[in-house]
Motif scaffolding. Structure first.
Motif, PDB file in Angstrom:
ATOM      1  N   PRO A 151       0.810  -1.237   0.000  1.00  0.00           N
ATOM      2  CA  PRO A 151       0.000   0.000   0.000  1.00  0.00           C
ATOM      3  C   PRO A 151       0.832   1.271   0.000  1.00  0.00           C
ATOM      4  O   PRO A 151       0.438   2.278  -0.610  1.00  0.00           O
ATOM      5  N   GLU A 152       2.006   1.261   0.661  1.00  0.00           N
ATOM      6  CA  GLU A 152       2.812   2.474   0.701  1.00  0.00           C
ATOM      7  C   GLU A 152       3.380   2.830  -0.666  1.00  0.00           C
ATOM      8  O   GLU A 152       3.785   3.985  -0.906  1.00  0.00           O
ATOM      9  N   TYR A 153       3.406   1.847  -1.582  1.00  0.00           N
ATOM     10  CA  TYR A 153       3.932   2.109  -2.913  1.00  0.00           C
ATOM     11  C   TYR A 153       3.049   3.083  -3.676  1.00  0.00           C
ATOM     12  O   TYR A 153       3.539   3.887  -4.484  1.00  0.00           O
ATOM     13  N   GLY A 154       1.750   3.050  -3.425  1.00  0.00           N
ATOM     14  CA  GLY A 154       0.847   3.990  -4.090  1.00  0.00           C
ATOM     15  C   GLY A 154       1.187   5.436  -3.764  1.00  0.00           C
ATOM     16  O   GLY A 154       1.115   6.320  -4.633  1.00  0.00           O
ATOM     17  N   GLU A 155       1.548   5.703  -2.511  1.00  0.00           N
ATOM     18  CA  GLU A 155       1.919   7.067  -2.131  1.00  0.00           C
ATOM     19  C   GLU A 155       3.202   7.506  -2.826  1.00  0.00           C
ATOM     20  O   GLU A 155       3.340   8.663  -3.219  1.00  0.00           O
ATOM     21  N   ARG A 156       4.151   6.589  -2.968  1.00  0.00           N
ATOM     22  CA  ARG A 156       5.388   6.935  -3.682  1.00  0.00           C
ATOM     23  C   ARG A 156       5.094   7.285  -5.144  1.00  0.00           C
ATOM     24  O   ARG A 156       5.714   8.180  -5.712  1.00  0.00           O
ATOM     25  N   ILE A 157       4.141   6.526  -5.749  1.00  0.00           N
ATOM     26  CA  ILE A 157       3.793   6.822  -7.148  1.00  0.00           C
ATOM     27  C   ILE A 157       3.192   8.224  -7.248  1.00  0.00           C
ATOM     28  O   ILE A 157       3.529   8.994  -8.167  1.00  0.00           O
ATOM     29  N   ARG A 158       2.313   8.581  -6.322  1.00  0.00           N
ATOM     30  CA  ARG A 158       1.706   9.917  -6.356  1.00  0.00           C
ATOM     31  C   ARG A 158       2.780  10.994  -6.227  1.00  0.00           C
ATOM     32  O   ARG A 158       2.767  12.003  -6.951  1.00  0.00           O
ATOM     33  N   THR A 159       3.722  10.781  -5.294  1.00  0.00           N
ATOM     34  CA  THR A 159       4.803  11.754  -5.133  1.00  0.00           C
ATOM     35  C   THR A 159       5.646  11.862  -6.399  1.00  0.00           C
ATOM     36  O   THR A 159       6.000  12.967  -6.847  1.00  0.00           O
ATOM     37  N   GLY A 160       5.946  10.707  -6.993  1.00  0.00           N
ATOM     38  CA  GLY A 160       6.757  10.713  -8.202  1.00  0.00           C
ATOM     39  C   GLY A 160       6.054  11.380  -9.368  1.00  0.00           C
ATOM     40  O   GLY A 160       6.688  12.073 -10.176  1.00  0.00           O
TER      41      GLY A 160
END
Length: 795
Positions: A151-160
């Protein structure tokens, strides 16, 4: 419609020749026979059968299949066509792809879909997603799957994404309502990859290119520092995901973008062409025939050594280092060659394991020494081809840390016969392609064969890499390769033309000699290869020194006594020497034989486990004449004494069975009588192949499928079970509820609505929305499954 039912209709529409072609390519789908097309489709859709079929595909076939799996929407029923596939497979055309798609359909790995723009479309089997593994075509897992699992990967994608937009990467348009970060990033990668590359650090494109070929890489998580490395930048911006402290993964959409929007960068429609050296045909043949003659000589010497002193085994199985060292000294070869000779002799059943003494000794038949050399070679080659063992594994390390010993069970490989034949076929194909009229032959090596075999069957690459190098060495010992080049013998064996190979070897090998030269220094010189019977007798009279075709034999009192132990006398020994010596028998040798024979036998030694003594000579004479007592090995030493080859207790018990009343001396305990010795068990395991399909099997199966014969019991049980599992997997993928009928722990029939979560190892994990709990149900308890339209799947 269920995919299995759709495949059944596809199979039913095929001609008899097409069905026969399918059964020949995948015999496991009709072994045991199936009652109807639904069962045939269900059998062809099982994961185990699909994995077997994948192992037979060539590199281009497998790549096209992977592209079909990755470009097909099973839930929407939209198949792939040659026209759509050419856009994701580099340097190819629809005309090139059509035959591969037809071949995959012939093997029932894909089925026909609706016609699209006058082209046939194809839908893959659902089980291919599992059988191909998590990284088909060398690509990582999809972004959506990774976001769901991490789930934390989704936040990294948004930041990227925000950072990419700030770096002049255009925002995608026309996104569906409610799209998540995975869908948005996929759109960006598909439409603006060049802009993304312009925004990444300098060395990041090279890193992306490496991970595009292999999605999982090693990258240890380091402590925070002042500078951001390319890999850290990719991780922070969602173009890469960290799996653990040591590994990262490149998502599928990023990998496809890094490949230029292609799933398969290039399709290898032709096999690789290795760069090989060459050797003169005459040198090749000389080396091959010399290797054959040397192997036959060494096998003969090994049998003589095993006959004179059986080979001891370890308690854990196999032959130990000490025995191998002893045989190496006796045969005057290195230990690696002793291992090969032991394995080869056991495979050809020239040596057998005595179950009573746990020692390997020469087989009782003794036919080896009576055979011609070309017959001996054929016996060895056939045994090697069909052996379910890999001698080259001997000496390797086991996971436990121990070493694989010669003739131990750890060297067994049921796939070895198939790999040998494939290696020979590959060697023949490469040699044929490189053939010319300049009198030279191409030199093959293990790497070129592995490369060709990997192109033919890429899913077996690791198997080829492990077994083929040792098999290449073994081919050289058997004359199938000479100086590294495939010989005429090897080509004939590869095509199963054994008669031609034997004829060629018979013409090539020189006639064995029947004479040797005796010298005054108590030696004999064999100027060439001796006839097996002469060589065996000479090896009994003298000890060999050195090795090679011109062997020196040295006579001694010990070697002459060895011949006397077999029952010969001085006259017979001298007669043999005079008959086969090209020179007169030297006087020192004649004196040695006569003097040793004169002193031989002053004391007599023989085996005796027990004795019978009686003052009644007539009783002992009757006992010796009784046929029922023959198994006891009775020998009369004196008028009143007879010895036996049985223990005292066994002898007394056997005599009582014959009607005598013996008295035991020494208080021995009576036991059951001994049983007569039977034949020695075979030292080689029986080969079995469960997937051999005969013409009778094919004909009977076709009659059942076409309705002219009655099916066996259990008609549709197999297909119904597979359809139920397919419904569950579809519901898991589409996040829909199902109504399941199953037997509870008390055996009562129950029907209930569940949301299936996973299917694994014969169990289904489901969410019960009524009780808001998770449950695990065994697959064998499930009676029927149906999808529930409009049910909540908020689990």
């Amino acid at each position: 419609m269920s995919a299995i039912r759709a495949l059944a209709e596809d199979l039913a529409s095929r001609s008899d020749s097409e069905l026969r072609q399918l059964m020949a390519a995948r015999p496991d789908v009709v072994l045991p026979p199936v009652p109807d097309f639904a069962a045939l489709a269900a059998r062809a859709s099982t994961r185990v059968s699909v994995q077997r079929a994948l192992e037979t595909l060539s590199a281009p076939q497998l790549m096209v299949l992977e592209a079909v799996v990755l470009t097909t929407n099973l839930d929407g029923g939209v198949g792939s066509t040659a026209a759509t596939l050419k856009t994701v497979i580099g340097s190819t055309t629809a005309k090139i792809l059509e035959p591969y798609l037809a071949q995959l359909r012939d093997m029932a790995l894909v089925r026909s879909g609706p016609v699209s723009r006058s082209r046939h479309s194809y839908l893959p089997l659902e089980t291919l997603h599992e059988a191909l593994g998590p990284y088909p075509a060398g690509l990582g897992r999809p972004l959506a799957m990774l976001v769901q699992q991490y789930p934390e990967y989704g936040e990294r994608i948004r930041t990227g994404l925000e950072r990419l937009y700030a770096s002049a990467v255009p925002r995608p348009t026309g996104l569906p309502a409610g799209s998540g970060p995975a869908t948005e990033l996929a759109r960006v990668l598909e439409g603006s990859w060049d802009a993304v590359l312009a925004a990444v650090p300098e060395k990041a494109p090279d890193l992306l290119g490496k991970l595009a070929a292999s999605p999982v890489g090693s990258a240890k998580a380091g402590a925070a520092s002042g500078t951001v490395t390319p890999i850290e930048w990719l991780l922070e911006n969602g173009l890469l995901i960290r799996l653990d402290a040591n590994h990262v993964e490149l998502p599928r959409e990023v990998g496809i973008a890094a490949r230029g929007g292609l799933i398969i960068p290039s399709l290898p429609v032709t096999p690789p062409e290795p760069r090989l050296n060459s050797v003169r045909v005459s040198l090749r043949d000389n080396a091959a025939f010399g290797a054959v003659a040397e192997t036959l000589r060494l096998v003969t010497e090994l049998l003589a050594a095993a006959q004179s002193e059986p080979i001891a085994t370890l308690r854990t199985g196999g032959v130990g280092v000490r025995e191998v060292r002893r045989l190496a000294d006796s045969l005057r070869v290195d230990r690696e060659q002793v291992v090969w000779l032991l394995e080869l002799a056991a495979l050809a059943r020239l040596i057998a394991l005595d179950p009573d003494s746990s020692r390997w000794t020469a087989a009782a038949s003794g036919s080896w020494h009576l055979s011609e050399r070309h017959e001996q070679w054929l016996q060895l080659v056939r045994a090697w081809l069909d052996a379910e063992r890999a001698p080259s594994l001997v000496g390797g390390r086991l996971p436990s840390g121990s070493t694989v010993n010669p003739l131990s069970s750890e060297a067994s490989r049921t796939d070895a016969p198939a790999v040998r034949r494939r290696a020979l076929s590959a060697a023949l194909a490469i040699s044929t392609e490189a053939a010319n009229d300049d009198g030279r032959a191409c030199v093959l090596d293990a790497s070129s064969l592995i490369e060709r075999l990997t192109w033919q069957q890429p899913r077996l690459r690791r198997r080829f890499s492990r077994l083929v190098p040792g098999m290449v060495v073994e081919m050289g010992h058997l004359g199938l390769l000479g100086s590294g080049a495939l010989t005429d013998l090897g080509g004939a064996v590869a095509e199963d033309r054994f008669d031609d190979a034997v004829e060629a070897l018979r013409d090539a090998l020189p006639e064995p000699l029947t004479h040797f030269m005796l010298q005054a220094d108590l030696t004999a010189v064999a100027p060439g290869y001796l006839e097996p019977q002469v060589a065996r007798e000479l090896a009994l009279l003298a000890s060999a020194e050195g090795q090679g075709p011109a062997t020196v034999y040295r006579f001694s009192a010990q070697s002459v006594r060895r011949a006397l132990d077999t029952g010969q006398d001085a006259a017979a020994i001298l007669a043999f020497l005079e008959k086969h010596s090209a020179t007169n028998v030297p006087q020192p040798l004649r004196y040695l034989v006569e003097d040793t024979a004169a002193r031989y036998g002053s004391l007599r030694v023989g085996p005796a486990f027990s004795y019978v003594r009686s003052d009644d000579d007539a009783a002992l004479t009757a006992l010796l004449a009784d046929p029922a007592a023959a198994a006891l090995g009775l020998v009369r030493l004196a008028p009143t004494v007879v010895t036996a080859q049985a223990t005292p207790a066994e002898l007394a018990s056997a005599l009582r069975e014959l009607g005598y009343s013996p008295a035991l001396e020494g208080g021995a305990e009576v036991r059951q009588p001994i049983r007569s010795a039977g034949s020695t068990p075979s030292s080689s395991a029986v080969r079995t192949n469960p997937w051999v399909l005969t013409e009778e099997d094919l004909e009977a199966q076709m009659k059942v499928l076409r309705g002219s014969a009655r099916p066996g019991p259990g008609g549709g049980a197999e297909s119904e079970a597979m359809i139920g599992l397919e419904t569950l997997r579809t519901a898991i993928r589409t996040k829909r509820a199902v109504r399941m009928g199953f037997a509870d722990s008390s055996g009562n029939s129950t029907r209930q609505v569940f949301v299936p979560l996973s299917v694994h190892a014969g169990r289904v994990r489901v969410f019960d929305p009524e009780n808001e709990t998770e449950r695990v149900i065994s697959v064998h308890r499930i009676m029927d499954v149906e999808t529930v339209e409009g049910a909540s799947t908020d689990a």
